[in-house]
Design a protein around this motif. Structure first.
Motif, mmCIF file in Angstrom:
data_model
loop_
_atom_site.group_PDB
_atom_site.id
_atom_site.type_symbol
_atom_site.label_atom_id
_atom_site.label_comp_id
_atom_site.label_asym_id
_atom_site.label_seq_id
_atom_site.Cartn_x
_atom_site.Cartn_y
_atom_site.Cartn_z
ATOM 1 N N VAL A 19 0.846 -1.182 0.000
ATOM 2 C CA VAL A 19 0.000 0.000 0.000
ATOM 3 C C VAL A 19 0.878 1.227 0.000
ATOM 4 N N ALA A 20 0.628 2.144 -0.917
ATOM 5 C CA ALA A 20 1.454 3.318 -1.003
ATOM 6 C C ALA A 20 0.983 4.394 -0.061
ATOM 7 N N VAL A 21 1.917 5.134 0.470
ATOM 8 C CA VAL A 21 1.564 6.273 1.291
ATOM 9 C C VAL A 21 1.970 7.544 0.610
ATOM 10 N N ALA A 22 2.743 7.457 -0.427
ATOM 11 C CA ALA A 22 3.060 8.599 -1.264
ATOM 12 C C ALA A 22 3.476 8.033 -2.601
ATOM 13 N N VAL A 23 3.406 8.834 -3.665
ATOM 14 C CA VAL A 23 3.794 8.315 -4.959
ATOM 15 C C VAL A 23 4.784 9.226 -5.632
ATOM 16 N N GLY A 249 5.917 -5.558 4.664
ATOM 17 C CA GLY A 249 5.641 -5.190 6.042
ATOM 18 C C GLY A 249 6.903 -4.858 6.815
ATOM 19 N N LEU A 250 7.894 -4.280 6.114
ATOM 20 C CA LEU A 250 9.169 -3.972 6.767
ATOM 21 C C LEU A 250 9.052 -2.688 7.605
ATOM 22 N N PRO A 251 9.664 -2.653 8.782
ATOM 23 C CA PRO A 251 9.604 -1.457 9.638
ATOM 24 C C PRO A 251 10.488 -0.332 9.124
ATOM 25 N N ILE A 252 10.251 0.855 9.638
ATOM 26 C CA ILE A 252 11.027 2.038 9.270
ATOM 27 C C ILE A 252 12.509 1.796 9.566
ATOM 28 N N GLY A 253 13.363 2.183 8.606
ATOM 29 C CA GLY A 253 14.799 2.031 8.769
ATOM 30 C C GLY A 253 15.344 0.739 8.191
ATOM 31 N N THR A 254 14.468 -0.163 7.760
ATOM 32 C CA THR A 254 14.900 -1.444 7.211
ATOM 33 C C THR A 254 15.277 -1.302 5.733
ATOM 34 N N PRO A 255 16.335 -1.950 5.271
ATOM 35 C CA PRO A 255 16.647 -1.946 3.839
ATOM 36 C C PRO A 255 15.484 -2.534 3.039
ATOM 37 N N CYS A 256 15.247 -1.978 1.861
ATOM 38 C CA CYS A 256 14.130 -2.420 1.034
ATOM 39 C C CYS A 256 14.516 -2.340 -0.438
ATOM 40 N N ALA A 266 5.502 4.154 5.950
ATOM 41 C CA ALA A 266 6.761 4.387 5.253
ATOM 42 C C ALA A 266 6.704 3.838 3.832
ATOM 43 N N ILE A 267 7.609 4.318 2.983
ATOM 44 C CA ILE A 267 7.792 3.784 1.642
ATOM 45 C C ILE A 267 9.289 3.582 1.414
ATOM 46 N N CYS A 268 9.617 2.857 0.370
ATOM 47 C CA CYS A 268 11.020 2.567 0.098
ATOM 48 C C CYS A 268 11.652 3.742 -0.643
ATOM 49 N N ILE A 269 12.509 4.487 0.037
ATOM 50 C CA ILE A 269 13.202 5.640 -0.540
ATOM 51 C C ILE A 269 14.700 5.409 -0.424
ATOM 52 N N ALA A 270 15.389 5.428 -1.567
ATOM 53 C CA ALA A 270 16.839 5.236 -1.593
ATOM 54 C C ALA A 270 17.262 3.964 -0.870
ATOM 55 N N GLY A 280 8.139 21.428 3.020
ATOM 56 C CA GLY A 280 9.362 22.172 3.319
ATOM 57 C C GLY A 280 10.618 21.334 3.248
ATOM 58 N N ALA A 281 10.469 20.008 3.240
ATOM 59 C CA ALA A 281 11.639 19.134 3.222
ATOM 60 C C ALA A 281 12.126 18.900 1.794
ATOM 61 N N ASP A 282 13.385 18.481 1.678
ATOM 62 C CA ASP A 282 13.954 18.164 0.380
ATOM 63 C C ASP A 282 13.320 16.866 -0.151
ATOM 64 N N CYS A 283 13.026 16.841 -1.446
ATOM 65 C CA CYS A 283 12.396 15.650 -2.030
ATOM 66 C C CYS A 283 13.199 15.080 -3.193
ATOM 67 N N SER A 284 14.457 15.436 -3.292
ATOM 68 C CA SER A 284 15.302 14.839 -4.327
ATOM 69 C C SER A 284 16.016 13.631 -3.711
ATOM 70 N N PRO A 285 16.392 12.643 -4.491
ATOM 71 C CA PRO A 285 16.232 12.576 -5.940
ATOM 72 C C PRO A 285 14.954 11.868 -6.391
ATOM 73 N N GLU A 286 14.192 11.241 -5.446
ATOM 74 C CA GLU A 286 13.090 10.377 -5.869
ATOM 75 C C GLU A 286 11.728 11.053 -5.889
#
Length: 420
Positions: A19-23, A249-256, A266-270, A280-286
């Motif tokens: 399930v996505a929480v952001a795209v 179902g991986l927790p925050i901070g887990t490699p994905c 959470a979603i898989c970022i970097a 207000g936060a940086d959203c690069s590169p993804e």
């Protein structure tokens, strides 16, 4: 090696594991659809926001829906409309109907999917599936009953997330009776729970499919044409063989590895499960941002523009698109692309994808063609089962008909139209 994520699988239930929480940024996207319909999964709709996105909640293999992989598409900035399936699942005078049972079940399963991944509970979480009710679970070969579906919906509401992430489904999410080789439209019709909908289709029936047996670990598979892999497996696109599915179902901070592997919002970022960046936060590169923001050209998460404001231009986007959920981006506005209030009943409307997605219509309305040419279309109010019908610019939601001045449950004959 690339592993298949989206498989058009129908297996007797409705949920997709991710399930996505952001795209992500960069234009609308509905995710991969694959070719197998498993009667237990349909990606839930109306996902969160992104820089350019119109995706819904996303998902991997679908088991009961006709969408796996990506879920139902939303609208500007990924925030979906109400859709046509209807959220209520109610019926006149409390009478239990097939349509009400189908909608209630799908909403419970899709919302549990969302909850397990840290997402919200929605009134209409999977419109792409509910718009096919009651046929979704009540077509030739299915084993579902109204009472059983309603009981199973209660099971889904508290179903353990760890079982869901492990691709385990409750026994009440039963498969059908049609043997391999039978024509089908929904996985819930098949004894295996899998209806192959693309590739080799019945002669003269391109929208129909065949019941197939699930491929086991090591067996050949194909991400696009099928066969689909059994539960707990996925099709490795590098080898076209069924392999053990990566964990979800991986927790925050887990490699994905994939966007939808994470939970707790959470979603898989970097390569790591992370909460999407706030305003207000940086959203690069993804280019991921929280639900109320989009990734702007300065690579900062920016609040979605409201009605009357210029549409937001996302990072990497060619044209402005971003607006709050109650608005759409009117590119024809005199002062340039401007966020305009979504349209109510009777207003002319247009389709973005040639579908009845209600792209510019307000929640609870659908953009409906006036004739087969679809040269003109109008926003029509979707009337729920059990409600009064027959007023101008209204229609009973799919799966119901206007009878005696009230919308009542009725088969849409989808299987017959596609396969007979």
């Amino acid at each position: 090696m690339g592993r298949g994520v989206g498989r058009r699988v129908v297996r007797g239930s409705v949920v997709s594991v991710a399930v996505a929480v952001a795209v992500a940024c960069g234009g609308s996207s509905t995710g991969g659809t694959g070719a197998v319909d498993r009667g237990r999964d349909a990606g839930s709709g109306g996902g969160t926001t992104s820089a350019g996105g119109a995706t819904g909640s996303s998902g991997t293999s679908g088991r009961d829906g006709s969408s796996g992989g990506g879920g139902s598409s939303g609208s500007s900035a990924g925030t979906g409309n109400a859709g046509e399936g209807g959220a209520a699942g109610g019926s006149a005078a409390g009478v239990l109907t097939e349509h009400a049972a189908c909608v209630t079940y799908l909403n419970a399963e899709c919302n549990r999917q969302s909850e397990c991944a840290g997402g919200p509970v929605l009134d209409d979480p999977c419109p792409g599936a509910t718009r096919k009710c009651p046929d979704y679970f009540f077509s030739s070969g299915t084993t579902r009953t109204v009472e059983g579906m309603l009981a199973c919906a209660e099971t889904w509401k508290t179903y353990p997330c760890e079982k869901f992430f492990a691709d385990e489904f409750p026994p009440c999410a039963s498969n059908g009776t049609l043997p391999a080789g039978s024509v089908c439209l929904f996985g819930s019709q098949c004894a295996s729970g899998i209806c192959l909908l693309r590739g080799t289709t019945p002669p003269g029936h391109p929208d129909c499919g065949y019941c197939i047996t699930a491929a086991k670990e090591g067996d050949p598979c194909n991400y696009t044409t099928g066969p689909g892999c059994d539960l707990g497996l996925e099709c490795d696109q590098g080898t076209d063989r069924c392999v053990t599915r990566i964990p979800f179902g991986l927790p925050i901070g887990t490699p994905c590895e994939r966007y939808g592997q994470c939970k707790d919002g959470a979603i898989c970022i970097a390569g790591t499960c992370q909460i999407p960046p706030p305003i207000g936060a940086d959203c690069s590169p993804e280019s991921y941002c929280a639900r109320d923001a989009y990734c702007a050209t300065d690579s900062k998460c920016t609040a979605l523009p409201s009605v009357g404001m210029p549409c937001g231009l996302g990072r990497g986007s060619v044209e402005p698109f971003a607006c709050t959920p109650d608005a759409f981006c009117d590119a024809s506005a005199a002062g340039g692309p401007t966020c305009a209030l979504r349209l109510a009943g009777g207003a002319p409307c247009t389709f973005e994808d040639g579908t009845e997605a209600g792209d510019r219509c307000a929640a609870g309305f659908a953009c409906v063609c006036e004739d087969a040419s679809c040269a003109a279309a109008t926003c029509i109010e979707n009337v729920q089962e059990g409600a009064a019908c027959g007023a101008p610019n209204t229609r009973c939601i799919p799966g119901t008909i206007c009878q005696g001045g009230v919308c009542v449950s009725a088969s849409q004959e989808l299987y017959a139209a596609a396969c007979e």
